[in-house]
Design a protein around this motif. Structure first.
Motif, mmCIF file in Angstrom:
data_model
loop_
_atom_site.group_PDB
_atom_site.id
_atom_site.type_symbol
_atom_site.label_atom_id
_atom_site.label_comp_id
_atom_site.label_asym_id
_atom_site.label_seq_id
_atom_site.Cartn_x
_atom_site.Cartn_y
_atom_site.Cartn_z
ATOM 1 N N SER A 33 10.022 21.749 25.174
ATOM 2 C CA SER A 33 11.463 22.018 25.116
ATOM 3 C C SER A 33 12.184 21.488 26.330
ATOM 4 C CB SER A 33 11.767 23.509 24.968
ATOM 5 O OG SER A 33 10.639 24.260 24.983
ATOM 6 N N ARG A 34 11.450 21.326 27.470
ATOM 7 C CA ARG A 34 12.117 20.781 28.652
ATOM 8 C C ARG A 34 11.772 19.327 28.898
ATOM 9 N NH1 ARG A 34 11.624 25.709 28.616
ATOM 10 N NH2 ARG A 34 12.954 27.188 29.725
ATOM 11 N N LYS A 35 11.109 18.687 27.938
ATOM 12 C CA LYS A 35 10.812 17.239 27.998
ATOM 13 C C LYS A 35 9.976 16.878 29.221
ATOM 14 C CE LYS A 35 14.821 15.741 25.407
ATOM 15 N NZ LYS A 35 15.802 14.694 25.210
ATOM 16 N N LYS A 36 8.970 17.721 29.536
ATOM 17 C CA LYS A 36 8.130 17.395 30.700
ATOM 18 C C LYS A 36 6.720 17.086 30.239
ATOM 19 C CE LYS A 36 10.514 20.330 33.994
ATOM 20 N NZ LYS A 36 10.400 21.515 34.832
ATOM 21 N N THR A 37 6.571 16.269 29.187
ATOM 22 C CA THR A 37 5.275 16.146 28.526
ATOM 23 C C THR A 37 4.379 15.070 29.117
ATOM 24 O OG1 THR A 37 6.461 14.744 26.997
ATOM 25 C CG2 THR A 37 6.042 16.991 26.309
ATOM 26 N N ASP A 38 4.865 14.319 30.104
ATOM 27 C CA ASP A 38 4.100 13.146 30.560
ATOM 28 C C ASP A 38 2.732 13.497 31.100
ATOM 29 O OD1 ASP A 38 7.177 11.765 31.774
ATOM 30 O OD2 ASP A 38 6.162 11.503 29.853
ATOM 31 N N GLY A 39 2.715 14.476 32.040
ATOM 32 C CA GLY A 39 1.436 14.831 32.651
ATOM 33 C C GLY A 39 0.423 15.277 31.609
ATOM 34 N N LEU A 40 0.893 16.092 30.648
ATOM 35 C CA LEU A 40 0.002 16.605 29.602
ATOM 36 C C LEU A 40 -0.543 15.463 28.764
ATOM 37 C CD1 LEU A 40 -1.190 19.047 28.250
ATOM 38 C CD2 LEU A 40 0.884 19.295 26.922
ATOM 39 N N LEU A 41 0.336 14.494 28.465
ATOM 40 C CA LEU A 41 -0.092 13.355 27.648
ATOM 41 C C LEU A 41 -1.185 12.570 28.361
ATOM 42 C CD1 LEU A 41 0.756 12.319 24.934
ATOM 43 C CD2 LEU A 41 2.428 10.855 26.028
ATOM 44 N N ILE A 42 -0.966 12.319 29.678
ATOM 45 C CA ILE A 42 -1.976 11.577 30.450
ATOM 46 C C ILE A 42 -3.297 12.325 30.436
ATOM 47 C CG2 ILE A 42 -2.574 10.720 32.736
ATOM 48 C CD1 ILE A 42 0.390 10.468 33.291
ATOM 49 N N ASP A 43 -3.222 13.658 30.637
ATOM 50 C CA ASP A 43 -4.443 14.458 30.675
ATOM 51 C C ASP A 43 -5.195 14.360 29.348
ATOM 52 O OD1 ASP A 43 -5.582 17.545 30.188
ATOM 53 O OD2 ASP A 43 -5.891 16.747 32.205
ATOM 54 N N MET A 44 -4.427 14.430 28.226
ATOM 55 C CA MET A 44 -5.091 14.376 26.919
ATOM 56 C C MET A 44 -5.768 13.028 26.703
ATOM 57 S SD MET A 44 -2.412 16.203 24.430
ATOM 58 C CE MET A 44 -2.364 17.939 24.221
ATOM 59 N N ILE A 45 -5.069 11.919 27.083
ATOM 60 C CA ILE A 45 -5.653 10.594 26.852
ATOM 61 C C ILE A 45 -6.891 10.426 27.712
ATOM 62 C CG2 ILE A 45 -5.235 8.133 26.939
ATOM 63 C CD1 ILE A 45 -2.306 8.695 26.484
ATOM 64 N N ASN A 46 -6.825 10.939 28.967
ATOM 65 C CA ASN A 46 -7.996 10.804 29.837
ATOM 66 C C ASN A 46 -9.199 11.545 29.289
ATOM 67 O OD1 ASN A 46 -6.770 9.207 31.703
ATOM 68 N ND2 ASN A 46 -6.118 10.895 33.011
ATOM 69 N N ARG A 47 -8.947 12.663 28.550
ATOM 70 C CA ARG A 47 -10.071 13.396 27.985
ATOM 71 C C ARG A 47 -10.387 12.960 26.571
ATOM 72 N NH1 ARG A 47 -10.829 17.985 31.460
ATOM 73 N NH2 ARG A 47 -8.969 18.114 32.732
#
Lengths: 132, 299
Positions: free
Chosen positions: B217-231
């Motif tokens: 909801s606050r458009k702060k998804t970048d870090g989470l996206l990177i973490d998911m791709i790395n795993r």
């Protein structure tokens, strides 16, 4: 013996405060009991409690089981005067007339005490002149 | 013109399925030993079929443990005067708090009134209500006065020890879901996790869904996206972006995705180009993932 038959002749149900706690630490339980029982003795049902000393947040905590209170009042229970005053403060019953009277008496006494110190210095300044 | 669709809520089925998929189901973490009384371990001898049955039952239990706690708006303060009796002014020094102790009323509808020393009879504030209800109807794990742990200055210490999950569990036990303290502690925790990119702490717990909802909801998804791709969690990444599009349908990547009906890695690439702030990092992570896939399929 006779204690077993206490509930069957005379007396009526009252809702009153039973005192508990220790020295310099009272605690009241709001209780429906036979009027001829001891103040802290066997009661029919506990309907709530009152802590007369203020707690850390400056509140006097009281709990009232209104559902059961309505039941006993419907059965014809009477209320003691402090119980009536407490329920008046709570808003369950209208404010007790003695609460209002006591408040007005207190206000009048405070007014009189305020006026007396104003009168007393006048007497005090007059006295040494006339006394000795 | 087109009628605007109502904004999806946390409780919608589609949203909940997406969040649940992203939470993951790591049995070893869900059934990690909770500090209880000491008991010697219990060994059983099972056939293959029995082991499958036991795993299935464990998965069912884990699903109940992963039910997400509610996400609600902050509650409105109560501000209701029932009676004013100016006569009583000056008689009392402390206020009286009266609680209705009838057993069969839900706690939200209970009458809790306060008689102030100036004679005003008003409804109790939410904090007073919570305190009184905890005094007369105590709930396990909840204290009458909230522990000092939940103050802002003390939360930092706990976060340094990586105990975000414990803090959130204690918070759920202590506060009501719509109280400002609950919301503040949760937001602080999510911010700290996002700042230090420790998303894995909450994965496979019931708090993951709430965190994802907050970030999207606050458009702060970048870090989470990177973490998911790395795993290597590509399906989770795609569900994250689908959720983002559901919540923000007017953004450009949502429109492009709907037109092209993109799936999988293409969806992520479109999202990265249009919406993200840390494009470079995500491109790098995607490249690394694709190289890893190429080498594994080649070998």
């Amino acid at each position: 013996g006779s204690c077993l038959l206490k509930g069957s002749r005379g007396g009526h149900v009252v809702i009153r405060f039973a005192l508990g706690g220790c020295t310099n630490r009272p605690f009241y339980r709001i209780v429906a009991a036979n009027s001829r029982r001891a103040r802290d003795g066997k009661y029919l049902e506990q309907l709530g409690c009152l802590d007369p000393l203020p707690n850390a947040h400056g509140e006097k905590v009281a709990g009232l089981n209104l559902e059961r209170l309505r039941y006993w009042l419907g059965c014809g229970a009477q209320l003691s005067r402090p119980a009536e005053k407490l329920l008046g403060l709570a808003g369950f019953l209208p404010l007790h007339p003695m609460t209002v009277t006591a408040a007005e008496r207190l206000r009048r006494r405070r007014q009189r005490e305020q006026q007396q110190p104003q009168a007393a210095p006048e007497d005090g300044s007059a006295e040494p002149g006339t006394g000795t | 013109g087109k009628a605007a669709q109502p904004k999806p809520a946390f409780t919608d089925e589609a949203v909940q399925t997406l969040l649940y998929k992203m939470t993951g189901l790591d049995l070893h973490k869900v059934f990690r030993p909770v500090k209880k009384g000491l008991k010697p371990p219990h060994y059983k001898l099972m056939t293959e079929a029995q082991l499958e049955e036991a795993t299935r039952k464990a998965v069912e239990e884990a699903k109940t443990k992963l039910i997400m706690p509610p996400v609600l708006n902050e509650r409105e303060p109560i501000d209701d005067v029932l009676a004013e009796d100016k006569v009583l002014e000056g008689t009392e020094t402390a206020k009286y708090v009266f609680t209705d102790l009838s057993y069969s009323i839900p706690h939200r509808e209970r009458f809790i009134v306060v008689r102030e020393p100036n004679g005003v009879l008003r409804k109790a504030t939410w904090e007073e209500r919570d305190r009184m209800i905890q005094i007369f109807f105590p709930k396990e794990g909840r204290r009458v006065i909230p522990p000092t742990l939940f103050r802002d200055e003390n939360l930092g210490t706990v976060f340094q020890q990586d105990r975000h999950e414990d803090v959130l569990n204690m918070c759920i036990a202590q506060f009501e879901p719509d109280s400002p303290d609950y919301i503040r502690v949760h937001h602080r925790t999510y911010e700290d996790i996002e700042k230090r990119a420790k998303y894995d702490l909450l994965r496979s717990t019931r708090h993951f869904g709430g965190m994802v909802w907050y970030l999207v909801s606050r458009k702060k998804t970048d870090g989470l996206l990177i973490d998911m791709i790395n795993r290597d969690l590509l399906e989770d990444a795609t569900s994250l972006i689908t959720l983002y599009h559901m919540l923000h349908p007017e953004c450009q990547s949502a429109k492009e995705a709907k037109e092209g009906k993109l799936q999988g890695v293409d969806l992520i690439k479109v999202f990265v180009k249009t919406e993200s702030q840390r494009e470079g990092y995500i491109q790098l992570a995607l490249q690394a993932y694709e190289e890893a896939m190429a080498t594994s399929s080649a070998s």
